[in-house]
Design a protein around this motif. Structure first.
Motif, short mmCIF file in Angstrom:
data_model
loop_
_atom_site.label_atom_id
_atom_site.label_comp_id
_atom_site.label_asym_id
_atom_site.label_seq_id
_atom_site.Cartn_x
_atom_site.Cartn_y
_atom_site.Cartn_z
N SER A 233 0.82 -1.21 0.00
CA SER A 233 0.00 0.00 0.00
C SER A 233 0.85 1.26 0.00
O SER A 233 0.43 2.30 -0.50
CB SER A 233 -0.95 0.00 1.20
OG SER A 233 -0.22 -0.07 2.41
N GLU A 234 2.07 1.17 0.54
CA GLU A 234 2.97 2.32 0.54
C GLU A 234 3.87 2.33 -0.69
O GLU A 234 4.79 3.15 -0.79
CB GLU A 234 3.82 2.33 1.81
CG GLU A 234 4.83 1.20 1.92
CD GLU A 234 4.27 -0.09 2.50
OE1 GLU A 234 5.08 -0.92 2.96
OE2 GLU A 234 3.03 -0.26 2.51
N SER A 250 -5.65 1.88 -11.40
CA SER A 250 -5.36 2.81 -10.31
C SER A 250 -6.40 2.75 -9.21
O SER A 250 -6.11 3.10 -8.05
CB SER A 250 -5.25 4.24 -10.86
OG SER A 250 -6.47 4.63 -11.48
N GLN A 251 -7.63 2.30 -9.54
CA GLN A 251 -8.68 2.20 -8.53
C GLN A 251 -8.59 0.90 -7.72
O GLN A 251 -9.35 0.70 -6.78
CB GLN A 251 -10.06 2.27 -9.19
CG GLN A 251 -10.50 3.68 -9.57
CD GLN A 251 -9.78 4.20 -10.79
OE1 GLN A 251 -9.78 3.54 -11.83
NE2 GLN A 251 -9.18 5.37 -10.68
N ARG A 252 -7.64 0.05 -8.08
CA ARG A 252 -7.55 -1.26 -7.44
C ARG A 252 -6.35 -1.38 -6.50
O ARG A 252 -5.93 -2.48 -6.15
CB ARG A 252 -7.51 -2.35 -8.51
CG ARG A 252 -8.76 -2.32 -9.39
CD ARG A 252 -8.68 -3.25 -10.57
NE ARG A 252 -8.68 -4.66 -10.17
CZ ARG A 252 -8.84 -5.66 -11.04
NH1 ARG A 252 -9.03 -5.40 -12.33
NH2 ARG A 252 -8.82 -6.90 -10.62
N THR A 253 -5.79 -0.24 -6.12
CA THR A 253 -4.65 -0.25 -5.20
C THR A 253 -4.67 1.00 -4.35
O THR A 253 -5.22 2.04 -4.75
CB THR A 253 -3.32 -0.33 -5.98
OG1 THR A 253 -2.23 -0.34 -5.06
CG2 THR A 253 -3.16 0.87 -6.91
N LYS A 254 -4.07 0.92 -3.17
CA LYS A 254 -3.89 2.09 -2.31
C LYS A 254 -2.53 2.73 -2.54
O LYS A 254 -2.21 3.76 -1.93
CB LYS A 254 -4.04 1.68 -0.85
CG LYS A 254 -5.44 1.21 -0.48
CD LYS A 254 -5.53 0.84 0.99
CE LYS A 254 -6.94 0.37 1.35
NZ LYS A 254 -7.02 -0.03 2.79
N ALA A 255 -1.72 2.12 -3.39
CA ALA A 255 -0.38 2.63 -3.65
C ALA A 255 -0.43 3.91 -4.48
O ALA A 255 -1.43 4.22 -5.13
CB ALA A 255 0.45 1.57 -4.38
N ARG A 256 0.68 4.65 -4.45
CA ARG A 256 0.82 5.81 -5.33
C ARG A 256 0.80 5.33 -6.78
O ARG A 256 1.33 4.27 -7.10
CB ARG A 256 2.15 6.50 -5.04
CG ARG A 256 2.48 7.64 -6.01
CD ARG A 256 3.77 8.35 -5.64
NE ARG A 256 4.94 7.47 -5.74
CZ ARG A 256 6.17 7.90 -6.00
NH1 ARG A 256 6.40 9.20 -6.19
NH2 ARG A 256 7.17 7.06 -6.04
#
Length: 476
Positions: A233-234, A250-256
């Protein structure tokens, strides 16, 4: 709880660094039993008996033609130990060698790779997609090695069989590991993702490839997306802004999320000039700034691969000026777009390692810009399933507009390329067909002329690298 391999799945213990792990520690890690020298030290692992190095752990797995257990006695001449299935009866190991027995060697092998990857303090950058994976992985590793101690998976060892061995064979001091992750079927990237848990995930273009194993392109995209669930996530997700199939990632991760490609992307190539076989040049525009670059590898697709690697490189700490200056030092891996100059002013574009419809199209676009008579030597494209016939005919239609002479190599599908080219206007007397690489070599020797530029591209199984070797030997 113990799984099918016989190791503790809830609390796996990696008791020593794998690069200096005792056979006894291997056995305890995977819950196996051991015969032989418990204290013999293993260093690295390998599933291919032909690639065994001194001190390796050999993983005995059933092969396509032969069971790997057959090779255990021979591999123990160099290997320190072998991981075998517990119901296989093998003679005792030689002195200072060990056999570790488990219910499922493949699951135990994956467990070893998972634990080794997770115990390290390194960062993991994973590259996936349909085209350009290996080149982009190599570009990224080349960029990062000037900044940090970098390891990378070698060649195209990107599968659930090959990649774990690459993990287990990395130097203990590696600070960042660049891994290429490939797949043929659903579930494979989910497994690799669970092993790698990447800090950075980079996607090259997703195009029709391996469609033999999927009912639609939607299935291919979903299989590629399996890695998203394992991205930290980071971490950072790097996507191709010009590929609509990645629009929802991009909507399927909390990552940058960073994008590369189009004018509105985070990373771009501005004022890009196509210099033909001399490569490309322009301005590399990354989030932190801009710098001029020259990439000596031909093809706009190579420029896109460089941009993808540059975007990831900056995300991992490199400066845009340093990345741009390294473009000049990039080289192509063997048979992946290498330019070869032979006698009689003959030039080969050696892209013989593999082929998919999109990759062949891009290579033909490069050939069309070359001087002299343009010769396309095209092998069949494998793993396309029900789409194969149409895909090969489509390539044939492109050939009619992009080259002067065609030689197809293979059987039924290569004929579809020839049919498509002739139907689209290529004169029949300039279209040749060969059943295999040996016949292709003979045909080329008869028809080549001074000044020809030859594109050689096909799926790996066609063996067009043999055509390249023969031409180099005869005219080098």
């Amino acid at each position: 709880m113990r799984n099918a391999a016989g190791f503790n799945a809830s609390q796996p213990q990696f008791l020593e660094a794998f690069v200096r792990m005792s056979a006894d520690a291997v056995a305890r890690t995977v819950g196996g039993t051991i015969r032989g020298a418990r204290d013999v030290v293993v260093s690295g692992a390998e599933v291919d008996s032909r690639l065994i190095q001194t001190g390796n752990l050999f993983i005995a797995l059933p092969g396509e033609h032969v069971d790997g257990h057959v090779f255990v006695p021979k591999t123990l001449e160099k290997a320190a130990a072998a991981l075998i299935r517990s119901d296989v009866d093998l003679p005792p190991p030689p002195a200072n060698r060990a056999l570790v027995s488990v219910t499922d060697p493949l699951a135990a092998y994956h467990c070893l790779a998972t634990e080794d990857c997770h115990r390290r303090s390194w960062q993991v950058a994973t590259v996936t997609g349909s085209v350009g994976k290996t080149t982009t992985k190599d570009f990224l590793a080349h960029i990062l090695k000037h900044h940090r101690i970098t390891g990378a998976s070698q060649g195209n060892r990107n599968s659930t069989l090959g990649l774990p061995a690459q993990i287990l064979s990395q130097d203990e001091n590696t600070e960042i590991f660049v891994a290429e992750a490939g797949m043929s079927q659903a579930g494979e990237l989910d497994l690799l993702g669970s092993i790698l848990h990447p800090d950075l995930l980079l996607y090259t273009r997703i195009t029709p490839a391996h469609t033999e194993f999927f009912s639609s392109m939607d299935g291919v995209v979903e299989a590629k997306a399996e890695l998203l669930a394992h991205l930290k996530s980071e971490g950072t997700l790097v996507i191709n802004a010009d590929d609509p199939r990645q629009a929802g990632f991009s909507q399927r991760t909390k990552a940058r999320v960073l994008s590369y490609g189009a004018s509105e992307a985070d990373a771009r190539l501005e004022a890009l000039e196509d210099l033909g076989l001399e490569g490309t040049q322009g301005t590399l525009a990354l989030p932190s700034g801009k710098a001029s670059f020259h990439l000596p590898l031909p093809g706009l697709y190579q420029a896109e691969n460089f941009l993808a690697a540059a975007t990831a490189g900056e995300a991992l700490g490199m400066r845009v000026q340093d990345i741009a200056s390294l473009a000049e030092t990039m080289i192509a891996a063997p048979h992946r777009g290498t330019i070869l100059h032979l006698q009689d002013n003959i030039t080969i574009i050696d892209d013989s390692y593999n082929a998919s419809p999109d990759a062949v199209k891009r290579a033909l676009e490069l050939l069309a810009k070359c001087s002299g008579r343009r010769v396309a030597v095209l092998g069949e494209m494998y793993e396309l399933g029900s789409a194969a016939a149409a895909a090969h005919r489509d390539i044939g239609r492109l050939v009619a507009d992009h080259c002067d002479l065609l030689l197809t190599v293979g059987y039924d599908m290569s004929n579809k390329v020839l049919e498509g080219a002739v139907a689209a206007g290529l004169p029949r007397h300039r279209a040749y067909q060969a059943e295999d690489s040996a016949a292709a070599i003979a045909t080329l020797e008869a028809v080549l002329e001074t000044g020809d530029t030859i594109l050689i591209k096909g799926s790996r199984g066609v063996g067009l690298d043999q055509v390249v070797s023969a031409l180099c030997e005869g005219r080098g």
